[in-house]
Design a protein around this motif. Structure first.
Motif: not given
Length: 351
Positions: A17-20, A39-40
């Motif tokens: 969620f945070r990445q989105i 993503l890494p």
């Protein structure tokens, strides 16, 4: 219904969620599972990520635009991110110096300083800047009542600072000039040396307790005048807006002109926008309004970040902030608004 909190989703879902949200705020584009899988540190397959995204969509934190297989945060998702996950950044020394240089310029009035502050804030944040200017509670030096016709009169209020304000109001039928003079003498005896609000309370109390030595027509003039002045006084907050063109530039680059057209219409409704900022007057700290949380922006999908600034007695006297799309850089803009409010507090306290 129970309010959703960040603890209601597991660690894996929180990370996705945070990445989105962070990717969406940076690009304005929905984020797909394949992009996330590359993503890494994201050691999950696109299929596993899609399952999590589906779960987040079902609880209302993500949505899927019809034209894309990716996901973007809903207003509820943005609220959850801002309140529970976002790490607020630091305002740079260059940005601090720029804000202070504009606000503290010698020889400018408070209103000019406020206007410069929001213009600078608009430039730094790429949003429109807003400031609610405090009401001017200036003691009154003199009041004159001048008949304009058989039915209307003009009240001229002269402040101790030399300012002059005019208000017109209705006269009772059959009002003689002697009663108008009597009303003016009565008002002057109670207004001079007091602010309008202070004098109004005193006069209302005397009239309600029948202490005023006025005939019936003169008393009606005083009451009508109070009603006009009260209504005017309730709308004396001045809302200054700067940098609307930045919203248009951003929208044109993104092909989102219809949303900004609606937003500009919302901004033109300054009374409603001022009422929104007045909510921050009752807050001890910053207020963030996201999209349809406020009905004013239910169509345009916009966010407001606003912080109160204070006078010498620590009383909140006004509000400064920015308005922009819900997809704004909250982590960067919040400290800008907070710092500008603190600079204005110092400025107002010194005057």
């Amino acid at each position: 219904m129970k309010t959703l909190s960040i603890t209601d989703i597991n660690e894996r879902a929180r990370d996705i969620f945070r990445q989105i949200v962070e990717a969406y705020l940076a690009t304005g584009e929905p984020v797909g599972s394949r992009t996330l899988s590359r993503l890494p540190g994201m050691n999950l397959s696109p299929a596993s990520i899609r399952n999590v995204m589906q779960d987040l969509e079902e609880i209302g934190l993500l949505s899927a635009p019809h034209t894309s297989a990716g996901r973007m945060p809903t207003e509820l998702g943005l609220r959850l991110f801002v309140d529970g996950m976002m790490q607020v950044g630091e305002i740079s020394s260059e940005e601090r110096a720029q804000i202070e240089a504009q606000v503290k310029a010698d020889g400018i009035s408070l209103e000019d300083a406020l206007s410069r502050a929001i213009s600078t804030l608009s430039g730094l944040s790429s949003c429109a800047g807003l400031v609610l200017v405090p009401k001017a509670d200036i003691p009154i030096r003199q009041v004159e009542l001048i008949p304009l016709s058989a039915h209307r009169a003009l009240a001229i209020l002269v402040g101790e600072d030399g300012s002059v304000e005019n208000r017109t109001f209705e006269l009772p039928p059959g009002m003689p000039s002697a009663a108008l003079i009597q009303a003016a003498n009565y008002i002057n005896a109670r207004l001079v040396g007091r602010t309008l609000d202070q004098a109004r309370k005193l006069i209302e109390e005397e009239l309600s307790q029948n202490k005023a030595e006025l005939d019936a027509l003169a008393a009606q003039v005083v009451e009508k005048g109070l009603a006009v002045w009260s209504a005017d006084d309730d709308h004396r907050d001045v809302l200054i807006v700067r940098g609307q063109s930045r919203l248009i530039e951003d929208a044109a680059a993104r092909g989102d002109l219809e949303r900004v057209r609606q937003l500009l219409e919302d901004i033109e409704s300054k009374r409603e926008l001022a009422r929104l900022l007045e909510l921050a007057l009752n807050a001890s700290a910053m207020k963030i309004f996201i999209g349809s949380e406020n009905r004013l922006f239910s169509l345009s999908g916009s966010s407001v970040i606003a912080a109160p600034y204070r006078g010498a007695d620590e009383r909140i006297v006004g509000v400064i902030g920015v308005i922009g799309p819900t997809r704004l850089n909250y982590a960067r803009v919040i400290p800008m608004v907070d710092y500008t409010a603190r600079v204005l507090t110092r400025l107002v306290s010194q005057q």
